[in-house]
Write a protein that holds these residues in place. Structure first.
Motif, PDB file in Angstrom:
ATOM      1  N   GLY A   1       0.813  -1.209   0.000  1.00 60.47           N
ATOM      2  CA  GLY A   1       0.000   0.000   0.000  1.00 60.47           C
ATOM      3  C   GLY A   1       0.847   1.258   0.000  1.00 60.47           C
ATOM      4  N   ASP A   2       1.909   1.268   0.798  1.00 58.90           N
ATOM      5  CA  ASP A   2       2.793   2.435   0.850  1.00 58.90           C
ATOM      6  C   ASP A   2       3.454   2.692  -0.496  1.00 58.90           C
ATOM      7  OD1 ASP A   2       2.200   2.899   3.494  1.00 58.90           O
ATOM      8  OD2 ASP A   2       4.029   1.985   4.292  1.00 58.90           O
ATOM      9  N   CYS A   3       3.863   1.616  -1.182  1.00 53.84           N
ATOM     10  CA  CYS A   3       4.545   1.776  -2.472  1.00 53.84           C
ATOM     11  C   CYS A   3       3.616   2.375  -3.515  1.00 53.84           C
ATOM     12  CB  CYS A   3       5.087   0.430  -2.958  1.00 53.84           C
ATOM     13  SG  CYS A   3       6.559  -0.149  -2.091  1.00 53.84           S
ATOM     14  N   PHE A   4       2.379   1.873  -3.610  1.00 52.10           N
ATOM     15  CA  PHE A   4       1.455   2.442  -4.596  1.00 52.10           C
ATOM     16  C   PHE A   4       1.043   3.852  -4.198  1.00 52.10           C
ATOM     17  CE2 PHE A   4      -2.123   3.239  -7.259  1.00 52.10           C
ATOM     18  CZ  PHE A   4      -1.921   2.469  -8.398  1.00 52.10           C
ATOM     19  N   ALA A   5       0.937   4.091  -2.891  1.00 51.55           N
ATOM     20  CA  ALA A   5       0.568   5.436  -2.421  1.00 51.55           C
ATOM     21  C   ALA A   5       1.583   6.473  -2.875  1.00 51.55           C
ATOM     22  CB  ALA A   5       0.457   5.441  -0.898  1.00 51.55           C
ATOM     23  N   ARG A   6       2.836   6.069  -3.038  1.00 55.37           N
ATOM     24  CA  ARG A   6       3.841   7.014  -3.514  1.00 55.37           C
ATOM     25  C   ARG A   6       3.453   7.559  -4.887  1.00 55.37           C
ATOM     26  NH1 ARG A   6       9.482   3.860  -1.734  1.00 55.37           N
ATOM     27  NH2 ARG A   6       8.974   3.837   0.494  1.00 55.37           N
ATOM     28  N   GLY A   7       2.918   6.689  -5.749  1.00 56.10           N
ATOM     29  CA  GLY A   7       2.509   7.153  -7.068  1.00 56.10           C
ATOM     30  C   GLY A   7       1.389   8.169  -6.987  1.00 56.10           C
ATOM     31  N   ILE A   8       0.438   7.926  -6.094  1.00 57.58           N
ATOM     32  CA  ILE A   8      -0.652   8.890  -5.914  1.00 57.58           C
ATOM     33  C   ILE A   8      -0.094  10.214  -5.414  1.00 57.58           C
ATOM     34  CG2 ILE A   8      -2.715   9.374  -4.534  1.00 57.58           C
ATOM     35  CD1 ILE A   8      -3.339   6.358  -4.697  1.00 57.58           C
ATOM     36  N   GLU A   9       0.859  10.132  -4.496  1.00 55.09           N
ATOM     37  CA  GLU A   9       1.482  11.360  -3.983  1.00 55.09           C
ATOM     38  C   GLU A   9       2.362  12.013  -5.043  1.00 55.09           C
ATOM     39  OE1 GLU A   9       3.312   9.895  -0.415  1.00 55.09           O
ATOM     40  OE2 GLU A   9       1.361   9.440   0.493  1.00 55.09           O
ATOM     41  N   PHE A  10       3.023  11.206  -5.900  1.00 57.18           N
ATOM     42  CA  PHE A  10       3.793  11.777  -7.018  1.00 57.18           C
ATOM     43  C   PHE A  10       2.879  12.618  -7.911  1.00 57.18           C
ATOM     44  CE2 PHE A  10       7.143   8.103  -7.241  1.00 57.18           C
ATOM     45  CZ  PHE A  10       7.651   8.518  -6.011  1.00 57.18           C
ATOM     46  N   ALA A  11       1.621  12.175  -8.038  1.00 61.46           N
ATOM     47  CA  ALA A  11       0.652  12.880  -8.875  1.00 61.46           C
ATOM     48  C   ALA A  11       0.040  14.076  -8.158  1.00 61.46           C
ATOM     49  CB  ALA A  11      -0.454  11.920  -9.304  1.00 61.46           C
ATOM     50  N   GLY A  12       0.495  14.344  -6.926  1.00 65.83           N
ATOM     51  CA  GLY A  12      -0.062  15.436  -6.146  1.00 65.83           C
ATOM     52  C   GLY A  12      -1.333  15.057  -5.426  1.00 65.83           C
TER      53      GLY A  12
END
Length: 435
Positions: free
Chosen positions: A111-122
């Motif tokens: 979950g943390d790893c995929f969440a990084r992508g969401i955060e990368f997208a702002g």
């Protein structure tokens, strides 16, 4: 600075220390708890207790997809089944499925790893994350789901299918982040346009996290224009975790590896030799801290490279380039190595063409034949044979110029190539004796 940001901005020497300490534990856990690894390490003369530097990993044997199939279902698990909280599997369409198991800690990391992508997208708590990857044994749906929850988003678990309903929910729920395969995102966009909608005005999307299949830069540009959002590529595979192993940031200049959880090598697929940063080859992954099913030097068959230098976003985790293809979907046409994505890049230079195509393999006698079935846009005058002949000739010349190959080109009508709710099927093999 939050915990995720702190890890993503560490000096790379500290990231390498995290990898070293994690892999030391992983190697010992594999050797002591998995018969396959004990046997393969011993046969290769690799001593996991003497692992002292990341370069020592080159002495360890590779793990292949066939090894995983041969170990079906639980022979590669490094923990008792009572500690495994979730199981996913590959489709198994070309053989026995490969199995991924997850402890509670593994699920948290995923979950943390995929969440990084969401955060990368702002993205974050103010976002509505619309997930139409398939849920179930496929890792896409739940991987994105766990990531969305970890990022604090409002999460809509749509799963795949029922495209008109997807579009209705996108409009009515104000979804801001879309997670699905790129080909399905294009199908959503095209269907919305056919319904008389204007996705730019009727949708509230600002980012899409799309993976599970390669897509070209031209395809991305077309998708971004139709849906008026930023498309970020995400990489992952069942054998290592699922989506989130690497994700693009808004600079769209390579996918940041989750290097605190995975160590990446690029090898020559023929010799197995490790290649330096910048050179294209096969991606090999080793788990840093996975508990249930750690992998050591897993040959992904995906062709990419480590991008040299730092990203403009300031994050220090190394980046892999967008996938060039896979060693098992590479076509050899008249002695030339060609990946479907290269054919797509050429096709997208023609305004008359849609984003849909198939590469059809057939056989005449002992000769393999390759035909590109290329679908035109709805506004193309398909009734004029001269238009079709002109376009066939121009595409054939462009393929010859760009890729040094001669392909048979078959122009087909709009909507004649099947759409998929999951991964697009780009290669159709009609040769006798093949699946």
């Amino acid at each position: 600075m939050g915990k995720q940001d702190e890890v993503l901005h560490l000096p790379h020497e500290q990231i390498e220390q995290i990898q070293l300490e994690g892999i030391k534990k992983t190697l010992v856990a594999c050797y002591e708890n998995v018969d396959f690894y004990k046997k393969s390490f011993d046969e290769a003369g690799f001593d996991p207790y003497s692992f002292n530097s990341l370069d020592d990993l080159t002495k360890a044997p590779f793990l292949t997809k066939q090894d995983l199939r041969d170990s079906y279902p639980y022979d590669l698990f490094a923990v008792p089944l009572s500690e495994v909280k979730e199981i996913h599997m590959s489709s198994g369409t070309t053989g026995v499925a490969t199995v991924g198991g997850y402890t509670e800690r593994d699920l948290e990391i995923w979950g943390d790893c995929f969440a990084r992508g969401i955060e990368f997208a702002g993205g974050g708590p103010d976002d509505v994350c619309h997930i139409c990857y398939g849920y179930g044994l496929f890792t896409g749906g739940l991987g994105a789901h766990y990531g969305s929850l970890a990022a604090g988003c409002t999460t809509i678990p749509m799963s795949a299918g029922n495209t008109e309903r997807q579009i209705r929910v996108l409009r009515e729920m104000g979804s801001t982040i879309l997670c699905c395969t790129p080909s399905y995102a294009m199908h959503i966009a095209d269907t919305a346009l056919e319904m008389g909608l204007d996705p730019v005005k009727d949708f509230n999307l600002r980012a899409g996290i799309h993976g599970a299949e390669p897509f070209s830069d031209n395809f991305r540009a077309d998708l971004e224009a139709k849906l008026n959002y930023k498309v970020l590529d995400v990489y992952g595979l069942t054998e290592t975790m699922g989506p989130g192993v690497a994700i693009e940031c808004l600079d769209q200049n390579g996918l940041h590896l989750a290097e605190d959880h995975f160590f990446a090598e690029i090898i020559n697929p023929e010799t197995g030799e490790r290649l330096p940063d910048g050179e294209w080859g096969e991606l090999v992954l080793t788990s840093v801290d996975r508990e249930a099913v750690p992998v050591v030097r897993y040959r992904t068959r995906d062709i990419t490279r480590i991008i040299p230098g730092d990203c403009a976003c300031g994050r220090t985790h190394r980046r892999i380039d967008r996938l060039h293809g896979r060693t098992d979907d590479m076509l050899i046409i008249r002695g030339v190595n060609v990946f479907p994505s290269q054919i797509e890049d050429v096709m997208k230079t023609f305004d008359e063409m849609s984003s849909w195509y198939e590469i059809e393999l057939s056989r005449k006698g002992s000769l393999d034949l390759v035909t590109l079935k290329a679908e035109v846009n709805p506004d193309f005058d398909f009734d004029q044979m001269s238009n079709i002949q002109r376009l066939q000739k121009e595409i054939k010349a462009a393929m010859k110029s760009a890729l040094s190959i001669g392909l048979e080109i078959k122009i087909v009508e709009p909507k004649s190539i099947p759409r998929s709710e999951g991964k697009a099927k780009r290669i159709v093999d009609l040769r006798e004796g093949t699946d």
